[in-house]
Design a protein around this motif. Structure first.
Motif, PDB file in Angstrom:
ATOM      1  N   TRP A  94       0.311   4.220  -3.339  1.00  0.00           N
ATOM      2  CA  TRP A  94       1.531   4.360  -3.961  1.00  0.00           C
ATOM      3  C   TRP A  94       1.883   5.957  -4.224  1.00  0.00           C
ATOM      4  CZ3 TRP A  94       4.880   0.908  -3.836  1.00  0.00           C
ATOM      5  CH2 TRP A  94       4.512  -0.373  -3.461  1.00  0.00           C
ATOM      6  N   HIS A 143       7.262  -5.342  -5.171  1.00  0.00           N
ATOM      7  CA  HIS A 143       6.082  -5.206  -5.648  1.00  0.00           C
ATOM      8  C   HIS A 143       5.890  -5.484  -7.151  1.00  0.00           C
ATOM      9  CE1 HIS A 143       1.654  -3.992  -5.157  1.00  0.00           C
ATOM     10  NE2 HIS A 143       1.930  -3.127  -6.211  1.00  0.00           N
ATOM     11  N   ARG A 147       3.959  -8.278 -10.776  1.00  0.00           N
ATOM     12  CA  ARG A 147       3.053  -7.438 -11.297  1.00  0.00           C
ATOM     13  C   ARG A 147       3.423  -6.585 -12.704  1.00  0.00           C
ATOM     14  NH1 ARG A 147       2.441  -7.195  -5.801  1.00  0.00           N
ATOM     15  NH2 ARG A 147       0.290  -7.449  -4.938  1.00  0.00           N
ATOM     16  N   PHE A 150       1.378  -0.918 -10.910  1.00  0.00           N
ATOM     17  CA  PHE A 150       1.377  -0.889  -9.494  1.00  0.00           C
ATOM     18  C   PHE A 150       0.169  -1.145  -8.878  1.00  0.00           C
ATOM     19  CE2 PHE A 150       5.684   0.885  -9.595  1.00  0.00           C
ATOM     20  CZ  PHE A 150       6.170   0.454  -8.110  1.00  0.00           C
TER      21      PHE A 150
ATOM     22  N   ARG B  45       6.069  -7.641   3.705  1.00  0.00           N
ATOM     23  CA  ARG B  45       6.180  -6.821   2.596  1.00  0.00           C
ATOM     24  C   ARG B  45       4.792  -7.131   1.749  1.00  0.00           C
ATOM     25  NH1 ARG B  45      10.303  -3.677   1.889  1.00  0.00           N
ATOM     26  NH2 ARG B  45      12.159  -4.568   3.010  1.00  0.00           N
ATOM     27  N   THR B  46       4.162  -7.829   1.944  1.00  0.00           N
ATOM     28  CA  THR B  46       2.923  -8.360   1.308  1.00  0.00           C
ATOM     29  C   THR B  46       1.876  -7.395   2.003  1.00  0.00           C
ATOM     30  OG1 THR B  46       3.358 -10.763   0.934  1.00  0.00           O
ATOM     31  CG2 THR B  46       0.926 -10.121   0.935  1.00  0.00           C
ATOM     32  N   PRO B  49       4.761  -2.810   1.392  1.00  0.00           N
ATOM     33  CA  PRO B  49       6.002  -3.098   1.060  1.00  0.00           C
ATOM     34  C   PRO B  49       7.042  -2.054   1.521  1.00  0.00           C
ATOM     35  CG  PRO B  49       4.476  -2.906  -0.939  1.00  0.00           C
ATOM     36  CD  PRO B  49       3.354  -2.824   0.358  1.00  0.00           C
TER      37      PRO B  49
END
Lengths: 200, 200
Positions: A94, A143, A147, A150, B45-46, B49
């Motif tokens: 990320w 995402h 959740r 992240f 996207r799983t 993303p």
């Protein structure tokens, strides 16, 4: 420690946010982000070959650059960086996403519109940056729909990295209403103990 | 493991270079970098993303994305990733430098000229990418003038990350003759045991 800093830079804000959480005392040296002509002198290539802020000068004389590398170093051994190897790699995923897909679009459009206040912005270039920004926000929204944070369902430096320019994305001329999961996450991040704003 | 791969992508090559050094066996699934229309279906996207390659599908079903996050994960516990916290942060500094200053310039110019073979490249945009690429190379050249490798005076994943697009920078239309320290470093990297080429 001495932070080569720029008050309105989201990249520098990441480091200040992380430092606020550690309680480490440090000095700030303001470097202009609009006049970059004297950086060879003000920062120097030994401190940072890329001559960018933030650059951190440690008390033992060593230098560290790149916002996400600096917050990784400061977070080591704290709850903001998981111990599990896969979760650590997800934090990096990320943070690299932020530096590649997010910052070069949203931070640059914000810089043109809000920081430098340019009057001769190429509308096609601005639209491309905003469109790239919306693509990054769409990936984040997808995402975050399932959740709270992240990585690892708790607050980590991945959240700090992505918060920095997401919370000011409207200054890049981006309408944030299509991203309710991001809006809820921004509130969760700002509610963390020890949070400071970009203007603190 | 299954690697969502693109043969000519430097980002994917980083992962293949790292995997070659570990001896891990894996399958490759070629994803087009010129036709990106079907990525939502091909990657999903799983899995990632951001819908980019490389994406690594681990044997336990988990996914990891972003080239530098993947090679970090694969290098953990090997000599290619130092144990010292500051040296690890320096590795990250150079990997973030690569993704922010180097790849968006050199890889994009190479893509336009060499991969997509576009005939209507905007000469001003190409010149800006090449100039950005030369700035990144200048920072590398300065650093390597007094060093054999980027971090800790030994071969690490920082070298793998920077090798990927530097060794094909001429395909971005950049003259590499002004960078003798980089040229010597490229040879040192290619001489490492277990090295493979981008075409292997």
């Amino acid at each position: 420690m001495l932070l080569y800093d720029a008050r309105r830079s989201g990249n520098c804000y990441k480091v200040r946010l992380m430092l606020a959480r550690t309680g480490i005392r440090y000095d700030r040296r303001e470097i202009s982000v609009t006049d970059r002509s004297d950086r060879e002198h003000l920062i120097g290539r030994t401190a940072n070959p890329a001559l960018r802020v933030p650059t951190l000068h440690l008390d033992d004389g060593r230098f560290l650059a790149e916002s996400c590398a600096i917050i990784w170093f400061l977070a080591e051994g704290t709850p903001l960086l998981p111990a599990d190897a896969f979760e650590r790699a997800q934090v990096l995923q990320w943070m690299f996403f932020e530096q590649y897909e997010h910052e070069p679009n949203i931070a640059v459009a914000r810089y043109w519109l809000h920081i430098a206040g340019l009057e001769d912005i190429d509308p096609k270039a601005l639209a491309a940056k905003q469109e790239g920004g919306r693509r990054a926000l769409q990936a984040m929204e997808h995402h975050l729909t399932t959740r709270a944070f992240f990585v690892a369902e708790r607050f980590t430096i991945a959240d700090i990295a992505l918060y920095a320019y997401t919370h000011v994305a409207e200054e890049a001329g981006i309408d944030m209403r299509p991203y309710p999961a991001i809006a809820a996450w921004l509130e969760r991040v700002a509610a963390q103990p020890g949070h400071i704003t970009i203007d603190d």
